[in-house]
Design a protein around this motif. Structure first.
Motif, PDB file in Angstrom:
ATOM      1  N   ARG A 442       0.308 -25.374 -25.706  1.00 53.79           N
ATOM      2  CA  ARG A 442      -1.113 -24.899 -25.265  1.00 53.79           C
ATOM      3  C   ARG A 442      -1.247 -24.376 -23.942  1.00 53.79           C
ATOM      4  NH1 ARG A 442      -1.713 -29.976 -27.763  1.00 53.79           N
ATOM      5  NH2 ARG A 442      -2.062 -30.916 -25.530  1.00 53.79           N
ATOM      6  N   ASN A 443      -0.498 -24.935 -23.149  1.00 54.31           N
ATOM      7  CA  ASN A 443      -0.429 -24.464 -21.639  1.00 54.31           C
ATOM      8  C   ASN A 443       0.061 -23.058 -21.570  1.00 54.31           C
ATOM      9  OD1 ASN A 443      -1.308 -27.149 -20.744  1.00 54.31           O
ATOM     10  ND2 ASN A 443       0.711 -27.588 -20.200  1.00 54.31           N
ATOM     11  N   ALA A 444       1.038 -22.627 -22.248  1.00 57.72           N
ATOM     12  CA  ALA A 444       1.611 -21.230 -22.340  1.00 57.72           C
ATOM     13  C   ALA A 444       0.268 -20.202 -22.658  1.00 57.72           C
ATOM     14  CB  ALA A 444       2.963 -21.092 -23.116  1.00 57.72           C
ATOM     15  N   LEU A 445      -0.184 -20.503 -23.738  1.00 53.57           N
ATOM     16  CA  LEU A 445      -1.344 -19.655 -24.322  1.00 53.57           C
ATOM     17  C   LEU A 445      -2.693 -19.633 -23.232  1.00 53.57           C
ATOM     18  CD1 LEU A 445      -1.858 -20.739 -28.065  1.00 53.57           C
ATOM     19  CD2 LEU A 445      -0.705 -18.788 -27.095  1.00 53.57           C
ATOM     20  N   SER A 446      -2.820 -20.993 -22.488  1.00 43.50           N
ATOM     21  CA  SER A 446      -4.073 -20.753 -21.646  1.00 43.50           C
ATOM     22  C   SER A 446      -3.571 -19.798 -20.397  1.00 43.50           C
ATOM     23  CB  SER A 446      -4.131 -22.099 -21.079  1.00 43.50           C
ATOM     24  OG  SER A 446      -3.131 -22.597 -20.276  1.00 43.50           O
ATOM     25  N   LEU A 447      -2.328 -19.782 -20.171  1.00 42.98           N
ATOM     26  CA  LEU A 447      -1.907 -18.816 -19.237  1.00 42.98           C
ATOM     27  C   LEU A 447      -1.457 -17.249 -19.462  1.00 42.98           C
ATOM     28  CD1 LEU A 447       1.089 -20.909 -17.634  1.00 42.98           C
ATOM     29  CD2 LEU A 447      -1.268 -20.691 -16.364  1.00 42.98           C
ATOM     30  N   GLY A 448      -1.913 -17.100 -20.884  1.00 44.63           N
ATOM     31  CA  GLY A 448      -1.625 -15.892 -21.483  1.00 44.63           C
ATOM     32  C   GLY A 448      -0.448 -15.502 -22.008  1.00 44.63           C
ATOM     33  N   ILE A 449       0.366 -16.539 -22.196  1.00 45.43           N
ATOM     34  CA  ILE A 449       1.648 -16.360 -22.573  1.00 45.43           C
ATOM     35  C   ILE A 449       1.771 -16.141 -24.122  1.00 45.43           C
ATOM     36  CG2 ILE A 449       4.302 -16.929 -22.073  1.00 45.43           C
ATOM     37  CD1 ILE A 449       3.496 -18.042 -19.515  1.00 45.43           C
ATOM     38  N   ASP A 450       1.965 -15.206 -24.456  1.00 46.34           N
ATOM     39  CA  ASP A 450       2.416 -15.134 -26.108  1.00 46.34           C
ATOM     40  C   ASP A 450       3.697 -14.965 -26.328  1.00 46.34           C
ATOM     41  OD1 ASP A 450       2.348 -14.912 -28.773  1.00 46.34           O
ATOM     42  OD2 ASP A 450       0.910 -13.181 -29.015  1.00 46.34           O
ATOM     43  N   ARG A 451       4.273 -15.862 -27.054  1.00 46.73           N
ATOM     44  CA  ARG A 451       5.963 -16.087 -27.155  1.00 46.73           C
ATOM     45  C   ARG A 451       6.279 -14.984 -28.350  1.00 46.73           C
ATOM     46  NH1 ARG A 451       4.702 -20.720 -29.775  1.00 46.73           N
ATOM     47  NH2 ARG A 451       5.315 -20.911 -32.060  1.00 46.73           N
ATOM     48  N   GLY A 452       5.206 -14.728 -29.055  1.00 48.57           N
ATOM     49  CA  GLY A 452       5.644 -13.591 -30.019  1.00 48.57           C
ATOM     50  C   GLY A 452       6.536 -14.014 -31.268  1.00 48.57           C
ATOM     51  N   ASP A 453       6.973 -13.083 -31.903  1.00 44.21           N
ATOM     52  CA  ASP A 453       7.864 -13.522 -32.859  1.00 44.21           C
ATOM     53  C   ASP A 453       9.185 -13.677 -32.585  1.00 44.21           C
ATOM     54  OD1 ASP A 453       9.623 -12.519 -35.486  1.00 44.21           O
ATOM     55  OD2 ASP A 453       8.028 -13.192 -36.491  1.00 44.21           O
ATOM     56  N   VAL A 454       9.979 -14.659 -33.433  1.00 44.63           N
ATOM     57  CA  VAL A 454      11.281 -15.247 -32.747  1.00 44.63           C
ATOM     58  C   VAL A 454      12.128 -14.021 -33.183  1.00 44.63           C
ATOM     59  CG1 VAL A 454      11.969 -16.153 -35.078  1.00 44.63           C
ATOM     60  CG2 VAL A 454      12.947 -17.038 -32.615  1.00 44.63           C
ATOM     61  N   ARG A 528      12.873 -19.863 -24.049  1.00 42.63           N
ATOM     62  CA  ARG A 528      12.492 -21.147 -23.918  1.00 42.63           C
ATOM     63  C   ARG A 528      11.415 -21.881 -24.597  1.00 42.63           C
ATOM     64  NH1 ARG A 528      14.683 -21.915 -17.510  1.00 42.63           N
ATOM     65  NH2 ARG A 528      16.980 -22.066 -18.039  1.00 42.63           N
ATOM     66  N   LEU A 529      10.438 -20.824 -24.564  1.00 41.25           N
ATOM     67  CA  LEU A 529       9.290 -21.212 -25.437  1.00 41.25           C
ATOM     68  C   LEU A 529       9.619 -21.430 -26.954  1.00 41.25           C
ATOM     69  CD1 LEU A 529       6.531 -19.597 -23.672  1.00 41.25           C
ATOM     70  CD2 LEU A 529       6.613 -21.850 -23.918  1.00 41.25           C
ATOM     71  N   HIS A 530      10.411 -20.735 -27.460  1.00 39.84           N
ATOM     72  CA  HIS A 530      10.916 -20.650 -28.729  1.00 39.84           C
ATOM     73  C   HIS A 530      11.566 -21.843 -28.822  1.00 39.84           C
ATOM     74  CE1 HIS A 530       9.317 -17.002 -30.513  1.00 39.84           C
ATOM     75  NE2 HIS A 530       9.590 -16.339 -29.679  1.00 39.84           N
ATOM     76  N   LEU A 531      12.585 -21.889 -28.125  1.00 38.15           N
ATOM     77  CA  LEU A 531      13.592 -23.397 -28.260  1.00 38.15           C
ATOM     78  C   LEU A 531      12.643 -24.526 -28.139  1.00 38.15           C
ATOM     79  CD1 LEU A 531      16.153 -24.929 -28.308  1.00 38.15           C
ATOM     80  CD2 LEU A 531      16.203 -24.493 -25.753  1.00 38.15           C
ATOM     81  N   CYS A 532      11.517 -24.664 -27.330  1.00 43.09           N
ATOM     82  CA  CYS A 532      10.632 -25.888 -27.342  1.00 43.09           C
ATOM     83  C   CYS A 532       9.865 -25.947 -28.789  1.00 43.09           C
ATOM     84  CB  CYS A 532       9.593 -25.654 -26.400  1.00 43.09           C
ATOM     85  SG  CYS A 532      10.523 -26.021 -24.434  1.00 43.09           S
ATOM     86  N   GLU A 533       9.582 -24.831 -29.242  1.00 42.77           N
ATOM     87  CA  GLU A 533       8.677 -25.008 -30.493  1.00 42.77           C
ATOM     88  C   GLU A 533       9.623 -25.254 -31.807  1.00 42.77           C
ATOM     89  OE1 GLU A 533       5.895 -24.592 -33.594  1.00 42.77           O
ATOM     90  OE2 GLU A 533       5.720 -24.899 -31.408  1.00 42.77           O
ATOM     91  N   ALA A 534      10.972 -24.822 -31.598  1.00 42.10           N
ATOM     92  CA  ALA A 534      11.693 -25.356 -32.663  1.00 42.10           C
ATOM     93  C   ALA A 534      12.059 -27.083 -32.576  1.00 42.10           C
ATOM     94  CB  ALA A 534      13.256 -24.796 -32.629  1.00 42.10           C
ATOM     95  N   ALA A 535      12.185 -27.528 -31.300  1.00 40.06           N
ATOM     96  CA  ALA A 535      12.201 -28.719 -31.039  1.00 40.06           C
ATOM     97  C   ALA A 535      11.102 -29.542 -31.515  1.00 40.06           C
ATOM     98  CB  ALA A 535      12.513 -29.096 -29.378  1.00 40.06           C
TER      99      ALA A 535
END
Length: 554
Positions: A442-454, A528-535
């Motif tokens: 949620r914090n990433a999205l609020s900062l405008g960071i879109d991790r996109g497709d893996v 790292r955002l993708h890794l966190c989402e996987a976790a």
């Protein structure tokens, strides 16, 4: 590369190595074992394959391990392969190969961890099955949690699971319950062998209120039948409600008396007589259960002509077989050890495969607070109930605490500990990791960071030791789920989740995910955002298998 994929790579390499030297490859096991070494300095994974097959292959284990190491080192997925000790092989994966685990988790989502170990296997899972003479007690609560989790784990491995509650509505215990209700309704003392507690008075009053006529004025036989029909029904409705609120629901509620009323018990008795597996002695009919592995023969029809309890068990086993179940799992309390050989013998005597019957025995559960045992429930009169436990700590903490220990061992549940919102509380520790990961996204999205497709992320950048440890822990999840199903031990999932939460917290402390200030996120942040989402996904999957919620904020 998941551990399973690595194991297959090691095996195919071993086939090539042995074939090139004229060695019969049939010495290789069908499945190679690769494990994470306790000391990370020894590598990402290790295998003892060379030691396992060297003797039947007529080879020196260290020499064979050296050949495997040389061949595996040529693979892009492997950065190093080293021989250790008498023939162990330590392997380190390339960052790209290791990161494939992250892609696999995010691609499969909620299905990650599922397998096909029991594909198309029809399983009857009978658990709880408490007598409808009182609320679910603490032992039954353990089975309500563990049985439901086991059903979820077996389903995740492809089994078609039917959760079944065997409703013991026949026999002497029901008679004592009815006498207790009648005594309470009449304002009399509960019989010495009856059931006490406030719930008896509550149900007795409800029976009286539910009848248009004065039930207590009926002839004793009619009166008792009303209390039996209505009172047992009310008790069972309460049991079902408390189980449902605990997150445990059943597909089938099987009534014991249906076996007697339908003639199924009598038919099974006759079949056993015709087959010679039932004999008459001392005025009773006995099952030749010792001929099928039991420690003694069992009375099926007592000398007074009444069926013994095992008569219903035999008819129930046959009914399950006729319904097409290939595996019948029974989850019974600590005082039911004799049922293991008894039920298997009954199945064999009826011409069924005794291996289709499995009995799991659960040990006792004790509640403690301030180091002292919790007092008995006032409402139940004699035991701590499921509702007492849920009221004290909530559904999630109750379920998780009952599941996380092997049922083979007795367990003390510290009510103070599992009520705390600290990392000392195992369920909070795991749920907090999930909430923290959800907050991070949620914090990433609020900062405008879109991790996109893996698929577009450069996961080869995940080279930090803590990143590698977290990734490899994620890769263990399918193996853990498979083992939990195969060994009937859902507590393995809970213990794994605690390890995963620990690996995540160590990673988070060592690796900054979101950059401070106005720093622009780079490819490493995205990775790292993708890794966190996987976790987060694996934590959610594991908690779902336990029937425990995965909160997004705490």
């Amino acid at each position: 590369m998941t551990p399973a994929a690595l194991a297959e790579l090691v095996r195919t390499t071993a086939v090539d190595v042995l074939s090139a030297r004229g060695v019969d490859t049939s010495v290789l096991p069908e499945k190679v074992t690769v494990e994470r070494p306790r000391n990370p300095e020894h590598g990402d994974y290790a295998t003892n394959l060379a030691m396992q097959v060297a003797k039947p292959a007529g080879l020196n284990p260290r020499e064979l391990a050296g050949w495997l190491a040389e061949s595996l080192s040529q693979r892009d997925e492997i950065t190093s392969a080293e021989v250790a000790g008498p023939g162990f092989l330590n392997l380190r994966l390339a960052a790209d190969a290791q990161a494939a685990i992250v892609r696999d988790v995010l691609t499969r989502g909620a299905a990650f961890g599922a397998g096909d170990l029991y594909r198309e296997l029809r399983v009857n899972l009978e658990f709880v099955s408490a007598n409808p003479t009182g609320p679910i007690h603490l032992g039954g609560s353990r089975w309500a949690a563990v049985g439901d989790a086991l059903g979820r784990v077996l389903t995740a491995q492809g089994a078609e699971v039917t959760r079944e509650y065997y409703f013991n509505d026949a026999g002497a215990q029901i008679d004592r319950f009815v006498r207790s209700l009648v005594a309470s309704a009449r304002g009399e003392e509960i019989p010495e062998d009856g059931y006490g507690g406030e719930y008896v008075a509550e149900i007795a009053s409800e029976v009286v209120r539910s009848q248009s006529d004065d039930v207590l004025a009926l002839p004793p036989e009619e009166r008792d039948e009303v209390f039996r029909r209505v009172g047992v029904g009310l008790m069972f409705d309460e049991i079902k409600r408390s189980l449902h609120e605990f997150g445990t629901d059943f597909d089938v509620f099987f009534h014991e008396d249906s076996l007697h009323n339908s003639g199924a018990v009598a038919e099974c008795v006759q079949r056993l007589k015709d087959s010679g597996n039932l004999y008459h002695a001392e005025g009773a009919w006995w099952l030749r259960s010792t001929e099928f592995g039991d420690d003694k023969d069992r009375v099926v029809i007592k000398s007074d002509g009444a069926p013994a309890y095992i008569a219903g068990d035999i008819a129930y086993l046959r009914d399950k077989s006729e319904r097409g179940f290939q595996l019948c799992l029974y989850m019974l309390g600590a005082d039911h050890h004799g049922y293991v050989s008894r039920l298997k013998a009954a199945a064999a005597a009826m011409g069924q495969d005794p291996e289709s019957v499995e009995v799991l025995i659960g040990q006792l559960v004790n509640l403690v607070r301030d180091g002292e045992p919790v007092r008995m429930s006032k409402r139940a009169g004699t035991v701590v109930t499921l509702e007492d436990l849920v009221e004290a700590v909530g559904v999630d903490a109750a379920r998780y605490s009952l599941i996380r220990s092997s049922v083979d061992s007795a367990v003390d549940i510290d009510l103070d500990l599992i009520s705390r919102h600290t990392n000392e509380n195992p369920v909070f520790y795991v749920q907090y990791a999930h909430a923290r990961l959800s907050s991070l996204q949620r914090n990433a999205l609020s900062l405008g960071i879109d991790r996109g497709d893996v698929a577009g992320a450069d996961l080869s950048l995940l080279t930090h030791d803590r990143e590698g440890d977290l990734i490899r822990t994620l890769g263990e999840f399918p193996r853990v789920v498979r083992s939990a199903a195969e060994l009937r031990e859902p507590h393995r999932v809970a213990r794994y989740l605690e390890d995963l939460a620990s690996a995540y917290h160590r990673f988070y402390d060592a690796c900054r995910v979101l950059q401070p200030g106005d720093d622009q996120p780079g490819p490493l942040t995205v990775a790292r955002l993708h890794l966190c989402e996987a976790a987060r996904q694996v934590l959610a999957n594991g908690l779902s298998l336990l029937g425990v919620s995965a909160p997004e904020q705490m």
